[in-house]
Design an enzyme around this catalytic site. Structure first.
Site, short mmCIF file in Angstrom:
data_model
loop_
_atom_site.label_atom_id
_atom_site.label_comp_id
_atom_site.label_asym_id
_atom_site.label_seq_id
_atom_site.Cartn_x
_atom_site.Cartn_y
_atom_site.Cartn_z
N GLN A 1 -24.04 30.54 23.54
CA GLN A 1 -24.16 30.92 24.94
C GLN A 1 -22.80 30.98 25.62
OE1 GLN A 1 -26.96 28.36 27.00
NE2 GLN A 1 -28.26 28.27 25.16
N CYS A 2 -21.88 30.14 25.18
CA CYS A 2 -20.55 30.10 25.78
C CYS A 2 -19.58 30.93 24.95
CB CYS A 2 -20.04 28.65 25.86
SG CYS A 2 -21.10 27.56 26.82
N THR A 3 -18.53 31.40 25.59
CA THR A 3 -17.48 32.11 24.87
C THR A 3 -16.56 31.07 24.26
OG1 THR A 3 -17.62 33.91 26.48
CG2 THR A 3 -15.69 33.86 25.06
N VAL A 4 -16.79 30.76 23.00
CA VAL A 4 -16.02 29.72 22.33
C VAL A 4 -14.87 30.38 21.57
CG1 VAL A 4 -16.07 27.83 20.66
CG2 VAL A 4 -18.07 28.29 22.11
#
Length: 711
Positions: free
Chosen positions: A571-574
């Site tokens: 879900q996050c831009t890692v």
């Protein structure tokens, strides 16, 4: 002390005054025209007769003292601003050095001697009689520290030294020297001289007083023709000095002229001073000077000694002025922001177009890690018009990676990113024209209900208008599908489009090619802005080259929902922290390269510069299509990909469908992602590929290379 020393004629030195506008103008010319050229610059000084019994008038420098646009193109000095009632103009020379060390190392004695020689040559040639203002020629040396807005400077007012010096036999107020009739006539003549547009700024003259007390004023050039034994003759000059016992500095070179040209040994002079713009014979002085022609003045090549460096508190020293404290912080910020860019033009990039950069309107879709970095980089390049679009709020995890946010932006549920980013940009640089738009970008694969349709369509229209009103669009969102509609709108309008996308340790930065059609084909659009007009003009020509692809041109499926059923890390831009700044910087550099390329968005993709000495037409170097980088291998590749005829975002079929059906087409693409595959032919292509099977066991079939389908 000898009697001669007691009677020696002593002159009150000139003093200077520099208006703040002069330094601002010098700074502008230094950055934009002179750059590292430290050649002498012709300037103009202004002074007027003393008009206050308590205060002498200075020689002043104003903004207009420096070359104007016309005089910058001419070698003629700008020192002839004639017809000004309150001041007269005198020529000067400015030596502005590039470094403080160069300023301190100037040979001041030699410079003073050079300027004095100009005065001496003008006297010998007769030019000083034609244009007597040259007798008050001056010199200014300076160093402008444009980082600190600090200026060091020193004036010199060259004066030819009489040796032996002149002595004074008499010096008294003019009202006591003239009789009543002479005083009235001299006052009237002086007022007429000062009121005439032809003579108001002529600072040296002579006065003839006839036996009937009638006074007339004549130019110095008329001396030989106007000598009469029965007349009283006085040499007059505009005296900036207020002292009752000393004439002002301009008299020194007038006496040198009289001595050299006319061999007079006794001279009556009038120190002309005023009160409220009219002759004041009570303040003015009349004196009698005794002159001995110095030995050697008649010799060819002789140059009298000279003096004239301005003193401070009785000592020779330069002066320092710092304008930073008095300047408006906004003006200082603008000046400081432009400094690096203007310095770049001095040697490395003379063709850098700062006006094009500052006037370009940039639309940033996404105000996250990439959006914050791109906005900062655009500011550094001189872009002043930035719009950020995002519907997210600042979270606690954002400030460490997203450079425009702080902890305060996270409180109370978080400020909208688009709003907080704009506030931050304006704190960083108050002159930026930044706007924040809080809105979601409609995406294919994210169906909407009947109740949501009108809101989504309004967002589509709003995004269409935003793209049309900007010159360049940066696609910086987190998901692939959120880039589809902007990519389509940019292809439709032929806008400069830059995509930056991040993986964990890899990135992609690319420029989209132009759209398949001119932005005015089949449309009745509003008049385009100048940059868009240039794009259309380029599009209307047969370029004979393949169109570069967009972000979606390599896809064989339509973009779909990539956010459903994702874990937290998905879900996050890692990404590795260093990746976003690298990709953002390259994205902005690519944009600047496009602006400066003569073909703009229609430029072919380049992978190397074949010119060892650099390409003069492309001063910023090559203009690639795609840059793919990896931090894992610390590598970078430059690739070229051409547009696909089946692209779901930029092919002619999709753009034409959008132009013909508008919102109806977009709504169908949003609710039915396979619709884009059907329209572009990807569905049939995939069916064809899946139905074709190779029988690897039957060698007799003899499969030919041409039977393969490239996907």
């Amino acid at each position: 002390m000898s009697e001669q020393e007691q009677n020696m004629l002593v002159f009150a030195p000139f003093h200077s005054s520099v208006d703040e506008g002069f330094w601002h103008r010098l700074s502008f010319l230094k950055l934009n025209k002179f750059r590292i050229d430290d050649s002498p610059i012709p300037i103009t000084g202004f002074y007027a007769p003393c008009s206050n019994p308590q205060l002498s008038n200075p020689l002043s420098l104003l903004a207009e003292s420096l070359p104007s646009d016309e005089s910058e193109q001419s070698s003629v000095p700008a020192a002839v601003h004639r017809g000004n009632r309150t001041k007269c103009a005198v020529p000067g020379t400015l030596y502005n050095t590039n470094t403080l060390e160069a300023y301190q190392a100037l040979d001041k004695s030699s410079l003073l001697k050079q300027e004095a020689k100009k005065i001496w040559d003008d006297i010998l040639s007769g030019k000083a009689e034609e244009d007597c203002a040259v007798l008050s020629r001056f010199l200014l040396i300076s160093y402008a520290d444009l980082k600190k807005w600090s200026f060091q400077y020193w004036f010199a007012f060259p004066a030819l030294a009489l040796d032996p010096p002149a002595t004074v036999a008499e010096l008294k107020p003019a009202s006591e020297w003239f009789n009543l009739e002479e005083a009235a006539s001299v006052s009237a003549a002086c007022n007429d001289w000062r009121n005439s547009s032809l003579t108001a700024d002529v600072p040296f003259f002579f006065i003839c007083i006839a036996s009937d007390s009638h006074a007339t004023i004549r130019h110095l050039k008329d001396w030989e023709a106007c000598q009469r034994d029965e007349q009283k003759v006085l040499f007059g000059f505009y005296d900036p000095c207020h002292l009752p016992n000393h004439p002002g500095w301009p008299l020194r070179n007038l006496l040198a002229l009289i001595c050299s040209r006319w061999n007079l040994k006794k001279v009556h002079f009038l120190c002309y001073r005023e009160n409220r713009g009219f002759a004041d014979l009570g303040l003015s002085l009349v004196g009698e000077a005794l002159i001995t022609v110095p030995q050697g003045w008649r010799d060819l090549g002789y140059l009298p000694n000279s003096v004239g460096w301005e003193l401070r508190k009785g000592r020779p020293m330069s002066r320092v002025v710092n304008l930073a404290k008095s300047m408006d912080p906004r003006s200082l910020a603008i000046s400081a922001a432009d400094l690096n860019l203007k310095l770049m033009r001095w040697r490395a990039l003379p063709s850098l177009n700062l006006d094009k950069l500052s006037s370009s309107k940039c639309l940033l879709l996404g105000a996250g890690t990439l959006g914050c970095q791109v906005a900062r980089m655009l500011l550094s390049w001189g872009v002043r018009k930035i719009t950020l679009v995002d519907n997210g709020r600042v979270a606690m995890s954002n400030p460490l990676r997203q450079s425009l946010y702080t902890l305060d932006d996270c409180l109370n549920g978080g400020e909208f990113k688009a709003v907080a980013a704009v506030k931050s940009l304006k704190r960083i640089f108050p002159a930026v024209e930044a706007h924040g738009v809080v809105m979601a970008i409609p995406m294919p694969g994210h169906p909407v209900s009947n109740q949501e349709e009108e809101t989504v369509l309004e967002d589509c229209r709003r995004l269409h208008d935003l793209v049309d009103s900007h010159d360049a669009v940066f696609l910086l969102t987190d998901t692939r599908e959120s880039r589809w509609l902007p990519a389509l709108l940019c292809a439709n309008a032929n806008k400069i489009t830059i995509t930056a996308a991040l993986g964990f340790d890899s990135f992609l930065v690319m420029r989209h090619g132009p759209g398949p059609l001119s932005s005015t084909d089949d449309l009745e659009s509003e008049a385009p802005n100048s940059l868009s007009a240039q794009m259309d003009n380029l599009a209307s020509t047969d370029r004979g080259t393949k169109r570069l692809g967009c972000y979606f041109c390599n896809d064989v499926v339509a973009p779909t929902d990539s956010t459903a059923n994702r874990t937290l890390d998905q879900q996050c831009t890692v990404t590795r922290p260093g990746l976003a700044p690298i990709a953002s910087s390259l994205a902005v550099e690519l944009f600047v390269d496009i602006l400066h390329h003569h073909d703009g968005i229609f430029a072919e993709g380049e992978v190397a510069n074949n010119s060892n000495g650099g390409n003069i037409e492309q001063p910023l170097g090559i203009l690639p299509h795609q840059i793919r980088g990896s931090l894992y291998q610390f590598s970078q590749m430059i690739l070229i990909g051409h547009a696909s005829n089946s692209c779901t975002a930029c092919c002619s079929t999709v753009v034409s469908e959008y132009r013909n059906r508008g919102m109806e087409f977009l709504l169908e693409a949003i609710n039915h992602p396979t619709y884009l595959e059907d329209v572009t032919g990807l569905t049939e292509l995939m069916k064809s590929a899946n139905s074709y099977k190779l029988d690897w066991d039957n060698e007799s079939d003899g499969v030919d290379d041409d039977d393969f389908v490239e996907l």
